[in-house]
Design a protein around this motif. Structure first.
Motif, short mmCIF file in Angstrom:
data_model
loop_
_atom_site.label_atom_id
_atom_site.label_comp_id
_atom_site.label_asym_id
_atom_site.label_seq_id
_atom_site.Cartn_x
_atom_site.Cartn_y
_atom_site.Cartn_z
N ARG A 118 0.82 -1.21 0.00
CA ARG A 118 0.00 0.00 0.00
C ARG A 118 0.86 1.26 0.00
N GLU A 119 2.00 1.21 0.72
CA GLU A 119 2.87 2.40 0.75
C GLU A 119 3.57 2.60 -0.60
N MET A 179 0.95 4.20 -2.91
CA MET A 179 0.76 5.60 -2.51
C MET A 179 1.96 6.46 -2.93
N ASN A 214 1.80 9.53 -5.44
CA ASN A 214 2.22 10.85 -4.98
C ASN A 214 3.27 11.49 -5.90
N PRO A 261 -4.19 0.46 -3.49
CA PRO A 261 -3.79 0.27 -2.08
C PRO A 261 -4.80 -0.45 -1.20
N CYS A 305 -7.08 13.66 -1.21
CA CYS A 305 -5.91 13.02 -0.59
C CYS A 305 -5.76 13.52 0.85
N HIS A 342 -5.86 11.52 4.37
CA HIS A 342 -4.64 11.43 5.18
C HIS A 342 -4.86 11.99 6.59
N ARG A 347 -4.15 8.66 8.22
CA ARG A 347 -2.70 8.45 8.15
C ARG A 347 -2.00 9.13 9.33
#
Lengths: 148, 148
Positions: free
Chosen positions: A34-35, A38, A42, A77, A138, A142, A146
């Motif tokens: 998932r990271e 992302m 990004n 993700p 986003c 986040h 996040r």
């Protein structure tokens, strides 16, 4: 129900009940997956932002190519936030507020499809408007889900 | 040449001479970008391999979805091997044998397009054959260009 039908049904149910996280050999893989998605998303959003905000010259072809990667990444993700994959930058809220998290995923996917359309419109103004909306989606997600 | 034409030409040349790595704010970003794309590709290839080798039941729809992610990912990492981005798992050969490295990239992209077609063929046999070919292309490139 005969034995074959019973077996088929049992197999089907077993398949349905496999958690998404089972697609990953270990939790670390789910976190890295998932990271990774992302991070790639990004990077390409950043290139669109640089065009939208005039830091680099507007390039219609590059805008479409970047937007298409963003939209492709926006699909990935979520499969990696399955049960038992807590960790990384994800807040516990991901697993506690699943309906809200899902709503955010859907919103991102819808807005990134519009981002491709805006890039295809071929003007920096169209790109800028939809870039702003997408970046807002986003940020909202986040802020809620996040860490840091 | 008038001043405007001269300026246009100078700008065009400057744009052409910007190394690919300039798309990344720092070398670490380029390394993380290429390793992220490879990681995602590998996860989906692994799922196809599990089907091809009978470790999980063959699922035609999932095979196509996985192959499409593999093919999409196969386009991405190369932009992140620009001048000055040595590091990570990449051997110095990436920068020393650029023609051979490019040949490997092209081969992977061609074979992953065929992988999508094989998945769409809808049989485990078709998938298995092209999975084997694709995995061979991965391995040959890793042997030549990846550490460990």
């Amino acid at each position: 129900m005969n034995r074959l039908a019973s077996l088929v049904l049992a197999t089907a149910c077993a398949a349905l009940s496999v958690p998404t996280s089972a697609q990953f050999a270990k939790t670390d893989d789910a976190v890295m997956y998932r990271e990774s998605a992302m991070f790639i998303m990004n990077q390409h959003l950043g290139r669109l932002g640089a065009m939208a905000n005039g830091r680099v010259p507007y390039d219609a072809t590059a805008a479409v190519a970047n937007a298409e990667v963003v939209a492709a990444m926006a699909k990935l993700p979520w499969q990696a936030f399955g049960t038992g994959t807590e960790g990384g930058k994800a807040k516990p809220e991901v697993w506690k507020e699943q309906a809200k998290f899902k709503e955010n995923q859907d919103k991102l996917q819808a807005e990134t499809v519009k981002l491709v359309a805006a890039a295809k419109a071929g003007t920096v103004e169209a790109l800028k408007a939809q870039f702003g909306t997408t970046a807002g989606v986003c940020k909202a997600c986040h802020d809620a889900f996040r860490k840091d």
